[in-house]
Design an enzyme around this catalytic site. Structure first.
Site, PDB file in Angstrom:
ATOM      1  N   ARG A   1      92.063  57.357  41.287  1.00 29.33           N
ATOM      2  CA  ARG A   1      91.480  56.135  40.725  1.00 29.33           C
ATOM      3  C   ARG A   1      92.471  55.396  39.834  1.00 29.33           C
ATOM      4  O   ARG A   1      92.124  54.867  38.797  1.00 29.33           O
ATOM      5  CB  ARG A   1      90.165  56.441  39.991  1.00 29.33           C
ATOM      6  CG  ARG A   1      89.070  56.847  40.991  1.00 29.33           C
ATOM      7  CD  ARG A   1      87.719  56.867  40.338  1.00 29.33           C
ATOM      8  NE  ARG A   1      87.646  57.899  39.324  1.00 29.33           N
ATOM      9  CZ  ARG A   1      87.063  57.742  38.133  1.00 29.33           C
ATOM     10  NH1 ARG A   1      86.518  56.603  37.809  1.00 29.33           N
ATOM     11  NH2 ARG A   1      87.044  58.726  37.266  1.00 29.33           N
TER      12      ARG A   1
ATOM     13  N   PHE B   1      96.201  52.694  45.022  1.00 37.64           N
ATOM     14  CA  PHE B   1      94.940  53.221  44.476  1.00 37.64           C
ATOM     15  C   PHE B   1      94.345  54.221  45.462  1.00 37.64           C
ATOM     16  O   PHE B   1      94.302  53.991  46.663  1.00 37.64           O
ATOM     17  CB  PHE B   1      93.973  52.051  44.271  1.00 37.64           C
ATOM     18  CG  PHE B   1      92.623  52.454  43.761  1.00 37.64           C
ATOM     19  CD1 PHE B   1      92.404  52.529  42.388  1.00 37.64           C
ATOM     20  CD2 PHE B   1      91.587  52.756  44.632  1.00 37.64           C
ATOM     21  CE1 PHE B   1      91.149  52.905  41.907  1.00 37.64           C
ATOM     22  CE2 PHE B   1      90.348  53.150  44.146  1.00 37.64           C
ATOM     23  CZ  PHE B   1      90.122  53.218  42.777  1.00 37.64           C
TER      24      PHE B   1
ATOM     25  N   ASP C   1      70.958  39.203  42.630  1.00 31.40           N
ATOM     26  CA  ASP C   1      71.931  40.222  42.269  1.00 31.40           C
ATOM     27  C   ASP C   1      73.152  39.544  41.685  1.00 31.40           C
ATOM     28  O   ASP C   1      73.601  38.525  42.192  1.00 31.40           O
ATOM     29  CB  ASP C   1      72.331  41.012  43.517  1.00 31.40           C
ATOM     30  CG  ASP C   1      71.297  42.080  43.827  1.00 31.40           C
ATOM     31  OD1 ASP C   1      70.669  42.567  42.859  1.00 31.40           O
ATOM     32  OD2 ASP C   1      71.117  42.412  45.001  1.00 31.40           O
TER      33      ASP C   1
END
Lengths: 605, 686
Positions: free
Chosen positions: B386, B381, B313
């Site tokens: 966002r 945030f 990954d």
């Protein structure tokens, strides 16, 4: 010295030069590709298949293939045994030779059906030419063909991934005989006849000796005899010998020798037409026939290495197998050559016997033919024990202790140094699997060979294939050593006597067939026990190899990477040689130390 | 490594291993290891011969036989000890696990909708399909899936990680493990394991070695070793016959004693590897456990050694989890300094790594230092907006994802310009993440946040490539971004916009080409790919389905674990191969010690083979058998630790290991047998 080395190199160069192209040809034949002889051979192939009612394209799995091998061999065994026992009543017997006893017939039949050609009889007196030609020579053709078939079944196991089968036994058998063994033998037989080897169907001929000789009542030649042919008297130093017989004629045995000699060399059979094999002038008269015969010993086993490389799609792999065998052969040849050339202290008698080799063969000439000398005899001794051929052109019993030991060791390694046609290479592949197993682990991967994973199943069968020969030899010779009567069959005592015994069982267990001589092998115990050893050492590895092939043919191929152990490089060759020698040495060091090593150290001391 | 070794040699563990070594003398345990069983039988045989010798029926001096008997029993005990020591580490781990597995009261409810109809039963009685509710402070009674609620859970009992994790219904964080503890809130769990077959049970069995089956490779090696033993039995039996024959020929009595032949047999049999074989396997498993990976079978570890494709990954393995500001791209006429200034101001109070990296970049590029902002109000945030930013002295600065800022601005009737959209697009194509900065509803520009390749990964991948392992980066990024990162990180290939189906088909494709593939995964939708891969490591944080599909579970859920697993797998196989080579190479020296000793009376010339100059036939045999026993002890640390591992091509590894263990195995016994012989002479024993 350089001249001697050149001779050795000539042998090896001729061998490689002939074997390489032959390897490519055999690969074409066994892969069923178009071959130059198709026009002649194809109709015959089809004819035979129709008669046997077999479908040459039908794929067999390993069990089916094995059943065919065993059934074919069993029938051969029975037929050969029957011919030998009934030869007195069969045609082709101008000398009216009687039938063989059951034990000897069993031993001889097994010996020829297992491609061993151990001979506990002398061909010229014990067999009719019919028995030789129809019984034995036929086996000389089919037994290497069976082994070549098994080898290719294994190769197909490496190549195939679909598990559909290992080929067709009958097809392999017929093709290898028709396309490889027959044509090669034909060429060779003609060359041998040209070189002076006998080939005829008549009865023994008698020719007048140039000079008569005298023998005493027990048949021994009387030395320095003055023979008066007219009066029929024999005297030595003026004293008349009463019971002497004057011999004026020599018997020249006839028979289909050249044709049998060709295949006995090519098919790694080794069973001579005459008792003393290729040391006999009618079987191997000249240096030219000697060269032909000695090259023929290793020709097919060596060529098969290259066929193998071609079939698995990696010619380097073929070279690697050939190199591994070649290294063992060279080392053995060097030891034999040096020890024969130098002789022993006992032979030189403190310098009173000249063993030097300028202008003469020199060295240990006991048991060797003067027309061949040290080089040709050493090469033959090495080749014939490396390949499971077993024909001889000198007496191995008379080799120096170390020279004799190398011959014995080459056999004890399992007949994998080129070995028998087909069986040598499949035996070596069995060792390659063992090598890959240990070496593969050392690079941190579960082992694989030619992309196929080696798992417990392959391991089980390959240890059987590799250890069948040591097991057979150890058990056979161990039992024989305990049987009280066996010692009486030996002409020598002490360490050399033991060597004779060990050699006999090694020869049987390696399916080699050469004899150390000195052993009167025709006793019921030896006939039967050696026969059983030969059967075990022939068919257990065959079954193992087929089982491995069957299992491999179902496996997918693992991709090669930098982490894969390369099996076609010098490192692997070195390891393979090491494992072969180690297993041989570990199995036989104690035995050899009681035979040739004790003898050598005793002679040296 | 050295720490592990120290731990395995802990005096308490050694003591318990000694006890265990004697307990393992039962024939039933011994018969599992054929090589050692041969020694075991030989020891019994010679013990009987010794007793006979005491009563006058002897083929060798009683004292000599006794010495060999003692050595044979020691050989067996040393082997048992090695195995017990290897098991010791697992046992300690299992004991810790077992302590967290106790019966608790489970609150059974009929379904998630009827939370108040609680009936209490013991956790041991729970079966698959039961629904239970667990409240704060309680232990989770069994493995299951959260079907309602969310809670923070302490999983330290299993992972050793003390920070609590969130477990909630739905998604990839719904799996809970029995024995872990709910810290806050409540969750409703559907039990997914039968009693006695929970993850914890499996773990205990695995680390304890109770569920250890011999792996195929171990079986194959054992077949080889057994075959060698059979040959050596035949060699020794034939040797007796040969000696008998030769003695008869020489007209003397057969002087070969059964005692010496048995000693020869044990020396020749591959006892070194035979004794350590199972310890090597257990230790390999245990090394894996120590790196917090649980293998469901020993087979999986061996497969790890064969892996030649690693599917890694991207995030966490190849790149750091967080990105770093790399570039300021002003738009709509703003100057770069203006953009940098605003970006810096908005990030001064932002403690996230991304925020700090913006401050750093502003300082590097434009010399902007940190400032004390009086009465500035930092806007953190939130998932809703966002965006983050700052309000000070009437100025409002916001930064965030392009679409979030666009939505925010459109609330003020401002539309994002074409130029800005292009900038956002181009940043994304370079493999970076764009952040749009606006001041007082005017877009100033774009900050490019770049993925940071972990230091050293490029070299690591080069090493892996040299040893034949190819790395495939798996990422959800678009192909352009993925290609950029792949090139920078030096991976061999990448799978962009990876979907579970894409992973599965990639694995299948590589396998069809004959490769062995390893991957990690956590989500339920990773399960098919995990099931297909040859080595499949499921994250412990992952779902139950993922854990079931994988053949290993990584308790740390660390994506770089795969590389460690491959190392451990290879090391295990290498240790096995190297010690086998060592063991067999030893035989040469033993032959040279024993053969002259056996036959010197028959053929005095054989004295030439005794080039070690051993004192007497008896001392030679004793030295060989003593060496044979103690070499096992000497190699225990190596067996437990594994042989040195380096990331080099196969040919180099092979020649190195051959040199050390092959040549070493050939030379070492000559030296030590000679030394032991000298000691025996000095002690006056022989």
């Amino acid at each position: 010295m350089p001249q001697v080395i050149l001779q050795y190199m000539l042998y090896l160069a001729v061998l490689l030069g002939l074997a390489y192209p032959l390897g490519g040809y055999v690969a074409r034949v066994m892969n069923g590709e178009r071959c130059p002889l198709d026009r002649v051979a194809s109709p015959v192939e089809h004819g035979i298949c129709r008669v046997l009612s077999v479908d040459p394209d039908e794929e067999m799995d390993w069990k089916r293939y094995l059943v065919c091998v065993l059934a074919f061999s069993a029938v051969s065994l029975v037929v050969v045994m029957a011919i030998l026992m009934c030869q007195g009543g069969l045609p082709g017997n101008p000398d009216h030779v009687g039938g063989m006893g059951a034990a000897l017939a069993f031993n001889t039949a097994v010996s020829f059906v297992t491609n061993t050609n151990w001979q506990a009889y002398a061909g010229e007196t014990a067999l009719s030419w019919f028995s030789q030609a129809v019984g034995l020579t036929v086996q000389n053709f089919v037994t290497p063909a069976v082994a070549i078939g098994v080898l290719f079944a294994l190769i197909r196991g490496f190549v195939r991934t679909d598990g559909e089968g290992l080929g067709n036994f009958w097809n392999d058998l017929i093709r290898s005989v028709l396309h490889v063994l027959l044509p090669l033998s034909l060429v060779m037989a003609v060359l041998l006849m040209a070189g002076g080897v006998v080939q005829g169907t008549g009865a023994t001929r008698y020719v007048t000796l140039r000079e008569p000789i005298a023998v005493d009542a027990s048949g021994d030649v009387i030395a320095n005899a003055d023979i008066d042919e007219a009066a029929g008297t024999v005297s030595v130093d003026g004293v008349t010998v009463d019971d002497a017989t004057i011999v004026t004629e020599e018997a020249v045995p006839q028979g289909l020798a050249a044709s049998q000699v060709a295949i006995k060399q090519l098919g790694t059979n080794g069973g001579g037409y005459f008792g003393t094999n290729s040391a006999y002038p009618l079987e191997n008269p000249t240096p030219f026939t000697n060269l032909l015969e000695v090259i023929a010993i290793l020709l097919i086993p060596c060529a098969l290495c290259f066929s193998f490389g071609i079939c698995v799609g990696n010619k380097r792999q073929g070279w690697a197998m050939c190199a591994a065998m070649g290294v063992c052969l060279l080392v053995a040849l060097a030891v034999i050559a040096v020890s024969e050339q130098c002789g022993t202290a006992a032979l030189s008698q403190g310098g009173s016997v000249d063993l030097s080799w300028s202008g003469q063969a020199g060295g240990n000439m006991e048991g060797k033919e003067a027309r061949f000398g040290i080089v040709s005899s050493s090469v033959w001794a090495a080749f014939t024990t490396a390949a499971s051929n077993g024909s001889v052109n000198c007496m191995h019993d008379s080799l120096t202790p170390l020279g004799g030991m190398m011959c014995m060791l080459l056999i004890q390694l399992g007949e994998v140094v080129f070995g028998g046609a087909g069986c040598g290479l499949y035996g070596m592949l069995g060792f390659a699997i063992l090598t890959v197993f240990i070496a593969g682990l050392m690079v941190g991967r579960t082992p694989e060979f030619l992309g196929k994973k080696v798992e417990p199943y392959e391991m089980r069968w390959s240890v059987l294939a590799c250890l069948a020969t040591p097991m057979a030899i150890l058990v056979g010779s161990g039992i024989a050593a305990l049987v009280p009567g066996v010692a009486d069959s030996l002409t020598n005592s002490g360490a050399h006597g033991f060597s004779e015994l060990l050699y006999a069982f090694s020869s049987a267990g390696g399916n080699n067939g050469s004899a150390f001589a000195g052993l009167s092998a025709d006793t019921a115990f030896l006939d039967v026990s050696l026969g059983l050893v030969m059967l075990f050492a022939r068919f257990l590895p065959m079954a193992s190899v087929l089982a491995i092939g069957g299992s491999l043919s179902c496996k997918r191929k693992v991709a090669a990477s930098a982490g894969t152990l390369r099996t076609d490089g010098p490192m692997f060759v070195f390891l393979l040689v090491f494992i072969v020698i180690l297993i041989g040495a570990l199995s036989f060091f104690p035995a050899l130390s009681l035979g040739p090593i004790a003898e050598f150290l005793g002679v040296a001391a | 490594m050295s720490k592990n070794e120290k731990r395995s040699m802990d005096p308490r563990m050694v003591r318990s291993a000694v006890g265990e070594a004697f307990r393992k003398l039962s024939p039933r345990t011994q018969v599992d290891n054929p090589v050692m069983f041969l020694v075991y039988v030989s020891a019994i045989l010679l013990t009987i011969m010794w007793m006979l010798a005491l009563s006058g029926i002897s083929d060798a001096p009683a004292g000599y036989t006794l010495a060999i008997v003692v050595m044979l029993w020691l050989t067996v005990l040393f082997s048992n000890f090695a195995e017990a020591l290897a098991e010791g580490r697992g046992k300690a781990q299992a004991a810790a696990l077992r302590s967290s597995k106790r019966d608790v009261e489970a609150h059974l409810i009929p379904s998630a909708d009827e939370k108040d109809r609680i009936s209490n039963i013991s956790s041991a009685e729970l079966v698959k399909g039961n629904v239970v509710i667990v409240f704060a402070g309680e232990q989770i009674p069994g493995d299951g899936t959260v079907i309602d609620g969310a809670a923070s859970v302490d999983e330290s009992a299993i992972t050793g990680e003390s920070a609590p994790v969130i477990r909630e219904a739905g998604g990839d964080r719904s799996a809970v493990t029995g024995g872990t503890q709910v810290l806050s809130d409540w969750i409703v769990i559907e039990v997914t394991s039968e009693p006695g077959k929970s993850f914890l049970d499996k773990m205990i069995a695995m680390v304890e070695g109770a569920a250890r089956k011999k792996t195929p490779n171990e079986i194959a090696l054992q077949i080889f070793l057994v075959a060698l033993c059979i040959v050596f039995v035949l060699v020794v039996m034939a040797l007796y016959a040969y000696a008998d024959f030769s003695s008869r020929q020489a007209g003397v009595a057969n002087a070969t004693s059964v005692t010496t032949l048995v000693a020869l047999l044990v020396c020749l049999a591959p006892t070194t590897i035979g004794a350590l074989l199972s310890a090597i396997g257990i230790a390999g498993m245990s090394r894996l456990n120590q790196s917090n990976v649980l293998a469901m079978s020993g087979r999986a570890i061996e497969a790890a050694g064969d892996v030649d494709i690693l599917m890694l990954d991207k995030t966490g393995t190849i790149t750091l989890g967080n990105r770093r500001a790399d570039q300021f791209i002003p738009v709509d006429g703003a100057t770069p300094a203006e953009l940098a200034d605003a970006a810096q101001l908005s990030s001064l109070a932002d403690e996230t790594p991304e925020g700090r990296s913006i401050v750093v970049l502003a300082k590097e590029r434009f010399g902007l230092r940190g400032r004390e902002l009086a009465d500035a109000e930092f806007v953190p945030f939130t998932a809703k907006t966002r965006m983050s930013g700052v309000d000070y002295e009437g100025v409002e600065i916001r930064k965030g994802a392009a679409d979030a800022v666009d939505t925010y601005l459109s609330g003020f009737g401002v539309k994002m310009s074409r130029e800005c959209q292009d900038a956002v697009q181009s940043v994304a194509q370079q493999g970076a993440t764009p952040l749009v900065v606006e001041r007082d509803h005017r877009v100033l520009g774009v900050i490019a946040l770049k993925d940071i390749i972990k230091p050293g990964v490029k070299e690591k991948f080069a090493d892996l490539r040299r040893m034949g392992i190819r790395t495939i980066m798996v990422t959800g990024d678009n192909p352009t971004t993925a290609a950029a990162i792949a090139a920078e990180a030096g991976v061999d290939d990448f799978l962009a916009e990876a979907t579970p189906e894409g992973k599965l088909s990639t694995i299948r494709r590589y396998q069809a080409e004959g490769h062995m593939v390893a991957m990690t995964g956590d989500g339920t939708n990773d399960a098919p790919a995990l099931a297909q891969a040859d080595v499949a490591v499921a994250m412990n944080t992952g779902t139950q389905a993922a854990k079931e599909a994988g053949n290993m579970v990584d308790l740390d859920s660390s994506p770089t674990k795969l590389i460690d697993i491959v190392r451990i797998g290879k090391q295990l196989l290498m240790t096995r191969g190297s010690l086998t080579t060592f063991s067999i190479a030893n035989d040469v020296a033993k032959y040279f010690a024993i053969i002259p000793a056996l036959f010197i009376t028959l053929y005095p010339g054989l004295a030439a083979l005794n080039f070690m100059g051993l004192h007497s036939p008896m001392s030679a045999v004793l030295s060989a058998i003593i060496y044979n026993a103690f070499v096992i002890v000497a190699l225990i640390p190596l067996a437990l630790r594994g042989v040195a591992y380096r990331e080099v091509p196969a040919a180099k590894l092979l020649s190195h290991n051959l040199l050390v263990y092959g040549l070493g195995g050939f030379v070492v016994p000559f030296v030590f047998i000679k030394l032991i012989d000298l000691v025996l002479v000095v002690l006056g024993v022989a």
